[in-house]
Write a protein that holds these residues in place. Structure first.
Motif, short mmCIF file in Angstrom:
data_model
loop_
_atom_site.label_atom_id
_atom_site.label_comp_id
_atom_site.label_asym_id
_atom_site.label_seq_id
_atom_site.Cartn_x
_atom_site.Cartn_y
_atom_site.Cartn_z
N GLY A 2 32.28 -28.37 16.80
CA GLY A 2 33.49 -28.71 16.85
C GLY A 2 34.32 -28.96 15.73
N MET A 3 35.43 -29.79 15.97
CA MET A 3 36.31 -29.34 15.15
C MET A 3 37.18 -30.78 13.64
SD MET A 3 39.59 -28.62 17.38
CE MET A 3 40.74 -28.87 16.23
N GLY A 4 37.21 -31.15 13.07
CA GLY A 4 37.58 -31.49 12.09
C GLY A 4 38.98 -31.84 10.93
N TRP A 5 38.92 -32.99 10.49
CA TRP A 5 39.88 -33.06 9.11
C TRP A 5 39.21 -33.25 8.14
CZ3 TRP A 5 45.49 -31.83 8.99
CH2 TRP A 5 46.20 -31.68 10.03
N GLU A 6 39.73 -32.49 6.53
CA GLU A 6 39.46 -32.81 5.95
C GLU A 6 40.27 -33.25 4.51
OE1 GLU A 6 37.67 -29.62 3.33
OE2 GLU A 6 35.47 -29.72 4.98
#
Length: 528
Positions: A367-371
């Motif tokens: 998975g991947m995301g933004w902080e």
């Protein structure tokens, strides 16, 4: 009305003087005087002529005469700034000749002080600052020389063409752009009255108290090895020495030998002691202060017998788009960094919206995301693109970071560079410490005041006279928040400049990603 006979007599005397037939009948001793305000003064006026009815002095103070060959002008406490004593003689033919005594009445300043305009606290390397020397109650201004010093090194002299004889307050300025070598240096200004050969020697002088400056600068690594070779099982020390002001903080990362490592700091020397090294490894050393952060890699290469097949490490420098994978018995190979930002960096006007995609070509991830402080995205599974979006960006220090969780447990990430900018609320131009018409040949200081602009490191202040460019001023401040700032320009106008108009322009050069043409706010014109 002067009689025709007196006019003819005066004309004859002038012709006789011009042709050297007679000498001028009056002589002053001394011929000119320089007097400290409130002191006494005495001057003789004598004549060699016997054909006179008398002589004397005309003056607001100390007048005297008559029927002698020497008259003395004396004042015990001279305080008249505009006094012009005149010795005269009345000849027997009725003519009256006179000579004016040149008097320079001077006063040393009550106070000389030095300060930094529009700034307090430590200075930042490479940034322009304006020092001001304030001189209170000095006369006469046309004999004043303001001398600037850094330590014992002379920097600049400033003179004045004012013909006023009375005491005045005056300021002189000096532009400086300090480097780290100037940290702790002391500046002084000195008010010196050069009153000519008749004046006191040495010249009357008053010097300011010293102004000590502190210069802050970003971290910089001291020379050291980036590759360290060591025998298997030996101890090793890694050097990450750096200097900066404020003193930088150090952080080691990717430390595969965390359990047997010990950090030691002595002054600027920073070392990591590792015991019983058994495998090749790379250590990242990051030093940070308020002005910047830098990182370097130190590679540890372990010399072991060939049969042990240690993990191999490439010593080639990595780039932001690549990372190194190190199978136990294979040669190093480079694989593409798994994250890509589109666009790779953004420039956003304060309060505007922004949107950036983070994508991956990797299929081996969880998975991947933004902080981010605004617009962050929780981990999303089974996607190859995640979007960071903010509708109203107002966080000056935001650093959005896209991350991906690989199936081997690694979490590579990539920070999006964001420049948030704001044009100034106002830009105005003025003349410091002066109002009204200017005098030819005198130095004046123009000041451009720029309110509430960001970021300062992208600001260029441009000075123009009419359409003629005069000077550009840039700044090295790394602050991201809006600030008030001033830029100055020294001018010495001539008669040809009468009626000219000066302007200053605040321009934000935000690079190729920024708006074109550059955001600009220009002051109203200043006519001189």
């Amino acid at each position: 009305m002067i009689s025709l006979q007196r006019m003819l007599g005066l004309l004859m005397l002038m012709l006789m003087l011009l042709h050297g037939i007679v000498t001028f009948p009056l002589e002053l001793n001394p011929p000119r005087v320089v007097v400290r305000y409130g002191d006494s003064v005495s001057v003789n006026c004598s004549t060699s002529s016997t054909d006179h009815e008398g002589m004397g002095w005309e003056a607001t103070f100390g007048g005297s005469g008559f029927d002698v060959n020497v008259v003395t002008w004396t004042v015990y406490n001279l305080t008249d700034w505009t006094i012009e004593p005149k010795c005269y003689i009345t000849l027997i033919d009725g003519q009256q000749l006179s000579i004016v005594l040149p008097v320079i009445l001077y006063k040393t300043p009550d106070r000389v002080s030095i300060s930094v305009l529009s700034h307090s606290g430590p200075m930042v390397e490479g940034t322009q600052y304006q020092l001001q020397c304030d001189i209170q109650n000095i006369a006469p201004l046309q004999n004043l020389v303001v001398k600037w010093y850094k330590g014992n090194e002379p920097l600049d002299n400033v003179t004045y063409s004012s013909v006023s004889k009375r005491p005045e307050d005056v300021s002189a300025t000096l532009m400086i752009s300090p480097s780290r070598d100037d940290d702790g240096d002391q500046y002084r200004c000195r008010a010196e009255l050069d009153l000519g050969p008749e004046g006191p020697q040495p010249h009357p002088t008053v010097t300011s108290e010293p102004l000590s400056i502190t210069v802050h600068y970003a971290p910089e690594f001291l020379p050291g090895n980036d590759i360290v070779e060591v025998s298997a099982g030996s101890d090793v020390s890694l050097d990450c020495s750096a200097e900066g002001n404020p003193p930088p903080e150090l952080r080691w990362t990717n430390n595969t030998a965390e359990g047997n490592a010990n950090e030691i700091t002595v002054g600027r020397l920073r070392t990591l002691n590792i015991s019983r090294v058994t495998a090749n490894a790379t250590y990242n050393c990051t030093v940070t202060n308020s002005l910047g952060s830098i990182t370097k890699q130190i590679h540890v290469l372990v010399d072991v017998p060939p049969q042990q097949h240690p993990t191999m490490l490439s010593t080639a420098p990595s780039t932001p788009e690549t990372m190194t994978t190190l199978p136990g018995t294979a040669k190093p190979k480079l694989v593409t960094f798994p994250l890509e930002l589109n666009p790779p960096r953004v420039v956003v006007r304060y309060g505007d919206s922004v949107s950036v995609n983070c994508s991956t070509s990797s299929t081996d991830h969880d998975g991947m995301g933004w902080e981010a402080t605004f617009g962050g995205k929780r981990l999303e599974e089974h996607v190859n693109v995640v979007t960071w979006t903010v509708d109203n960006l107002t966080d000056w220090t935001i650093e959005p970071k896209c991350y991906i969780n690989l199936i081997d447990g690694e979490q590579p990430s990539k920070v999006l560079p964001v420049i948030l900018y704001k044009t100034p609320d106002s830009v105005s131009i003025s003349v410091l410490s002066h109002s009204g018409p200017m005098v030819e040949g005198t130095q004046y200081q123009l000041q451009c005041d720029i309110q509430n602009i960001a970021p300062l490191q992208n600001l260029v202040v441009k000075w123009n006279k009419g359409n003629e460019p005069l000077d550009n001023v840039t700044y090295s401040s790394v602050s991201k928040r809006p600030e008030d700032v001033s830029a100055t320009l020294m001018i010495s106008p001539s008669r040809d400049d009468d009626g000219d108009q000066y302007r200053c322009r605040a321009e934000l050069d935000l690079g190729p990603e920024g708006p074109q043409p550059h955001p600009t706010v220009t002051s109203e014109p200043l006519s001189i």
